[in-house]
Design a protein around this motif. Structure first.
Motif, PDB file in Angstrom:
ATOM      1  N   ASN A 121       0.893  -1.279   0.069  1.00 42.85           N
ATOM      2  CA  ASN A 121      -0.066  -0.126  -0.146  1.00 42.85           C
ATOM      3  C   ASN A 121       0.904   1.244  -0.111  1.00 42.85           C
ATOM      4  OD1 ASN A 121      -2.474   1.358   0.178  1.00 42.85           O
ATOM      5  ND2 ASN A 121      -2.177   1.906   2.229  1.00 42.85           N
ATOM      6  N   TRP A 132       7.133   6.248  10.876  1.00 44.07           N
ATOM      7  CA  TRP A 132       8.142   5.650   9.538  1.00 44.07           C
ATOM      8  C   TRP A 132       9.421   5.249  10.094  1.00 44.07           C
ATOM      9  CZ3 TRP A 132       5.154   4.782   5.777  1.00 44.07           C
ATOM     10  CH2 TRP A 132       3.832   5.727   5.512  1.00 44.07           C
ATOM     11  N   ASP A 133      10.028   4.169   9.606  1.00 41.92           N
ATOM     12  CA  ASP A 133      10.944   3.880  10.179  1.00 41.92           C
ATOM     13  C   ASP A 133      12.257   3.656   9.246  1.00 41.92           C
ATOM     14  OD1 ASP A 133      10.333   1.567   8.581  1.00 41.92           O
ATOM     15  OD2 ASP A 133       9.995   0.245  10.335  1.00 41.92           O
ATOM     16  N   GLN A 191      14.597  -3.488   3.679  1.00 39.17           N
ATOM     17  CA  GLN A 191      13.977  -4.584   4.249  1.00 39.17           C
ATOM     18  C   GLN A 191      15.232  -5.332   5.026  1.00 39.17           C
ATOM     19  OE1 GLN A 191      10.771  -6.048   3.852  1.00 39.17           O
ATOM     20  NE2 GLN A 191      10.824  -8.159   2.616  1.00 39.17           N
ATOM     21  N   LEU A 234      10.087  -1.630   8.336  1.00 42.28           N
ATOM     22  CA  LEU A 234       8.648  -2.244   7.887  1.00 42.28           C
ATOM     23  C   LEU A 234       7.765  -1.063   7.290  1.00 42.28           C
ATOM     24  CD1 LEU A 234       7.955  -4.345  10.712  1.00 42.28           C
ATOM     25  CD2 LEU A 234       8.647  -5.178   8.513  1.00 42.28           C
ATOM     26  N   LYS A 235       8.118   0.345   7.496  1.00 44.81           N
ATOM     27  CA  LYS A 235       7.291   1.429   6.926  1.00 44.81           C
ATOM     28  C   LYS A 235       8.319   2.499   6.580  1.00 44.81           C
ATOM     29  CE  LYS A 235       3.699   3.031   8.872  1.00 44.81           C
ATOM     30  NZ  LYS A 235       2.786   3.360   9.733  1.00 44.81           N
ATOM     31  N   ILE A 241       7.835  -5.624   4.429  1.00 43.79           N
ATOM     32  CA  ILE A 241       7.053  -4.160   4.188  1.00 43.79           C
ATOM     33  C   ILE A 241       5.899  -4.359   3.302  1.00 43.79           C
ATOM     34  CG2 ILE A 241       7.708  -2.093   3.056  1.00 43.79           C
ATOM     35  CD1 ILE A 241      10.630  -2.366   3.394  1.00 43.79           C
ATOM     36  N   GLU A 297       3.852  -1.230   3.574  1.00 43.63           N
ATOM     37  CA  GLU A 297       3.346   0.013   3.519  1.00 43.63           C
ATOM     38  C   GLU A 297       4.549   0.924   3.147  1.00 43.63           C
ATOM     39  OE1 GLU A 297      -0.069   2.016   5.435  1.00 43.63           O
ATOM     40  OE2 GLU A 297       1.504   2.847   6.704  1.00 43.63           O
ATOM     41  N   ILE A 298       4.505   1.951   2.093  1.00 42.43           N
ATOM     42  CA  ILE A 298       5.593   2.604   1.580  1.00 42.43           C
ATOM     43  C   ILE A 298       4.952   4.142   1.705  1.00 42.43           C
ATOM     44  CG2 ILE A 298       7.271   3.560   0.007  1.00 42.43           C
ATOM     45  CD1 ILE A 298       7.292   0.346  -0.836  1.00 42.43           C
ATOM     46  N   GLY A 299       5.454   5.140   2.459  1.00 43.38           N
ATOM     47  CA  GLY A 299       5.193   6.279   2.161  1.00 43.38           C
ATOM     48  C   GLY A 299       5.868   7.181   1.208  1.00 43.38           C
ATOM     49  N   SER A 332      -1.711   2.167  -5.477  1.00 45.29           N
ATOM     50  CA  SER A 332      -1.728   0.983  -4.687  1.00 45.29           C
ATOM     51  C   SER A 332      -2.802   0.363  -5.337  1.00 45.29           C
ATOM     52  CB  SER A 332      -2.591   1.430  -3.352  1.00 45.29           C
ATOM     53  OG  SER A 332      -1.639   2.186  -2.331  1.00 45.29           O
TER      54      SER A 332
END
Length: 511
Positions: A5, A21-22, A100, A105-106, A150, A152-154, A166
């Motif tokens: 997403n 976010w990480d 990854q 994860l985000k 992962i 979800e990606i911003g 998406s």
């Protein structure tokens, strides 16, 4: 595993730690072009003490930024005239793989586009490349062998594009699952079940034809291919019909036939010398069409109707297998002499196209397509690229030109081939007993015009030949051969690409 997403991130503060976010992945051709001062200064300082920064993908410990991780994924060769937007894909895949591996994860994806028309959609292309890199096989996922990943990606952007990307990725995920899964888990029957589950409660109407007598009557060429599988109930063929009808007045109609050969042994003309490895991916055309319909179900564009038929068969070996020299009458009442049972895909498509031809006659501004992993020749000719072969009507309307333009912008390049008189000469039955000959008796890869002349066969065997440029009802038809582009990496077991979903959906949306 859900499809990736994409979330639009417009607030610069999101890239700093504490916002959920990480990691921050920066895909760029120049460190100086990074628009956030803190990130640019951090990257430039790192480059001053490590020459690899900006030259190869690097993870930098960055206290204060998202997750304390800054990944610089450099885009190289932007000044090379022969490169295209896929250099951004390459960089993005390297960046997301590193994220990854680091445990992110985000992550947030920030793409800095070079000032060049070739790279106008580099941010979109990079995002989809990340999702392609993250896909894991369905069998592995169902076995519980995939660790947390992962999902979800911003997207650091000023544009609203997360929803569209998406939706595209959801379609590509479905296509990859259908194409890339082994032939028992994704038999014709289970392929149809997977489609029914994917479209349940959606804007897509679905009908599955499972009655063997009905298939034999309405899809005689397809049923000839499937004949040896009739003795094994779990290998029985299916035709899946899908339809999307947008709101408002319908101004354009798109009709797709998808080749879904679940496993291709070559039939009586059996593949030899290891040629059967990877033949579970011979359903890539049907998979791509299903993926396209999934994306349509989520975007729901107005004013268009899209009709698809997926022919799902197993080209089995057995005492009841169809054989070379046999004559089978198609749905369009064309008498076809079988030239090679390993040229089965065009038989499946011809019957599907005949049914679509009938529907196209009363449809507003119809365009017909076949999508298939059809020939080894297209791989010999174009390598890993998709090829299109148009009839005279589609060529006159520049259908292929417009699709090719979208494909180039979106990093899914397509080559265009021409249909010529020699292609029709190749399908003449020398005996005169049949209307057409399906193929010669040699591999397409060593046959002159081996990926072009099957389009001539499709026109004749489906009845579309009678709807040429000077007919009372011209119908544009484009054959799309994805034998070279359906999979990337290992030639037999690489990752499915879902080509040409991205090109087709953008062509349809752009009008």
């Amino acid at each position: 595993m859900k499809s990736v997403n994409f979330v639009d991130v417009k607030d610069e503060s999101a890239i700093f730690d504490g916002q959920g976010w990480d990691a921050l992945i920066v895909v760029t051709h120049t460190l100086k072009g990074i628009p956030v001062d803190e990130v640019r200064l951090f990257a430039e300082h790192a480059a001053s003490v490590d020459n690899r920064v900006g030259q190869s993908t690097c993870l930098l410990l960055a206290p204060g930024l998202a997750g304390g991780k800054l990944i610089i994924a450099p885009v190289l060769q932007v000044d090379d005239d022969y490169q295209d937007v896929r250099i951004y894909s390459d960089a993005a895949k390297a960046g997301i793989n590193m994220a990854q591996a680091s445990g992110a994860l985000k992550p947030i994806l920030m793409v800095i586009e070079a000032n060049d028309e070739r790279f106008q959609l580099a941010d979109n292309v990079s995002a989809l490349a990340c999702a392609q890199a993250l896909w894991q096989p369905l069998e592995k996922r169902e076995a519980g062998k995939v660790p947390e990943s992962i999902v979800e990606i911003g997207l650091f952007t000023s544009n609203k594009r997360g929803h569209k990307l998406s939706a595209i990725e959801a379609g590509r995920q479905l296509a990859r699952d259908l194409c890339g899964t082994e032939p028992e888990r994704m038999s014709a029957i289970r392929f149809s079940y997977y489609c029914q589950a994917a479209f349940e409660g959606s804007a897509i109407g679905i009908e599955v034809i499972d009655n063997i007598d009905l298939l034999i009557h309405d899809y005689p060429l397809l049923s000839a291919v499937a004949r040896a599988s009739f003795a094994v109930p779990r290998h029985h063929p299916r035709v899946v019909k899908l339809e999307y009808c947008g709101e408002g007045e319908i101004t354009r109609t798109f009709l797709f036939a998808g080749k879904g050969v679940i496993y291709d042994t070559g039939g009586a003309d059996i593949k030899v010398a290891g040629g059967m490895a990877g033949m579970s991916r011979d359903k890539g055309g049907a998979a791509a069409v299903a993926g396209l319909m999934k994306t349509l179900s989520l975007l729901q564009p107005k004013g268009i109707r899209v009709i698809a038929q997926l022919g799902l068969v197993r080209n089995s070996i057995g005492s009841d297998a169809f054989v070379t020299d046999e004559i089978v009458t198609s749905h369009a009442d064309c008498r076809v002499r079988i030239g090679n049972t390993d040229a089965e895909g065009r038989l499946v498509l011809a019957d599907l196209l005949s049914h679509l031809r009938i529907q196209a006659k009363s449809a507003p501004h119809p365009q017909l397509y076949s999508v298939a992993t059809l020939t080894g020749h297209v791989v010999r000719c174009y390598g890993g690229y998709t090829a299109m072969v148009e009839n005279s009507v589609a060529k006159h309307a520049k259908v292929g030109v417009h699709i090719q333009q979208q494909a180039q912008k979106w990093g899914e390049p397509i080559e265009r081939s021409s249909l010529r008189r020699e292609d029709f000469n190749k399908i003449i039955d020398p005996s005169g007993a049949a209307d057409v000959l399906s193929s010669n008796n040699g591999p397409s890869a060593i046959t002159a015009r081996g990926h072009q002349y099957p389009a001539a066969f499709l026109l004749k065997a489906s009845g579309l030949f009678d709807h040429g440029l000077h007919a009372d009802l011209p119908l544009p038809f484009t054959h799309i051969d994805i034998a070279g582009s359906a999979v990337e990496g290992h030639p037999h077991y690489g990752s499915p690409t879902a080509a040409p979903v991205v090109s087709l959906i953008n062509y349809i949306l752009e009008g």
